[in-house]
Scaffold this active site. Sequence first.
Site, PDB file in Angstrom:
ATOM      1  N   SER A 134       0.716   1.459   2.257  1.00  0.00           N
ATOM      2  CA  SER A 134      -0.454   1.345   1.404  1.00  0.00           C
ATOM      3  C   SER A 134      -0.285   2.216   0.155  1.00  0.00           C
ATOM      4  O   SER A 134       0.624   1.989  -0.629  1.00  0.00           O
ATOM      5  CB  SER A 134      -1.696   1.710   2.225  1.00  0.00           C
ATOM      6  OG  SER A 134      -2.877   1.423   1.533  1.00  0.00           O
TER       7      SER A 134
ATOM      8  N   HIS B  27      -0.081  -3.674   0.849  1.00  0.00           N
ATOM      9  CA  HIS B  27      -1.197  -4.594   1.076  1.00  0.00           C
ATOM     10  C   HIS B  27      -2.237  -4.346  -0.006  1.00  0.00           C
ATOM     11  O   HIS B  27      -2.090  -3.451  -0.830  1.00  0.00           O
ATOM     12  CB  HIS B  27      -1.783  -4.441   2.487  1.00  0.00           C
ATOM     13  CG  HIS B  27      -2.451  -3.125   2.753  1.00  0.00           C
ATOM     14  ND1 HIS B  27      -3.089  -2.846   3.924  1.00  0.00           N
ATOM     15  CD2 HIS B  27      -2.582  -2.003   1.999  1.00  0.00           C
ATOM     16  CE1 HIS B  27      -3.584  -1.622   3.887  1.00  0.00           C
ATOM     17  NE2 HIS B  27      -3.284  -1.099   2.737  1.00  0.00           N
TER      18      HIS B  27
END
Length: 196
Positions: A101, A126
């Site tokens: 992330s 993501h």
Amino acid sequence: MPIGVPRVPFRSPGEEDASWVDIYNRLYRERLLFLGQEVDSEISNQLISLMVYLSIEEENKDLYLFINSPGGWVIPGIAIYDTMQFVQPDVQTVCMGLAASMGSFLLAGGEITKRLAFPHARVMIHQPASSFYEAQTGEFILEAEELLKMRETITRVYVQRTGKPLWVISEDMERDVFMSAAEAQAHGIVDLVAVE
């Protein structure tokens, strides 16, 4: 039983006796920075202040940011990224363990050609997430708009830093995409994979 932060001896120039300092303080003196937790405002401010201080102290000597992070908050992470781009010294990034992330975003933000992953490291990208379920309807709409802007910003940075087309990054950000170190290199998030 917690042992706390390890302490190591350090002798300042001109001093005869070494004093005991925590290991992170000692490593900071060598321009080695660590992100070994979730990104939040506190760690963001600490890393930013260290980068600024060390760049003032010696502007032509690289900084090294070692990353083992599950991700974290978007705004504090972007603040670290912007500082990495702003300071005069190159910031070399090293993924050890996991850069997921916001951790992968910061990994990609290192000086291009100076981004490294250890051979067994994992990288995950993501889209940014939020806690919509806690918001009222009006707040939900405002937060959704802001989240969309953040996603666009993060996507543009990944496109710039990886050299991948917008459609590839956009598609990858639709879900959690985990990569090995070699796959992260092929994806342009890192430039080198360390040799075992």
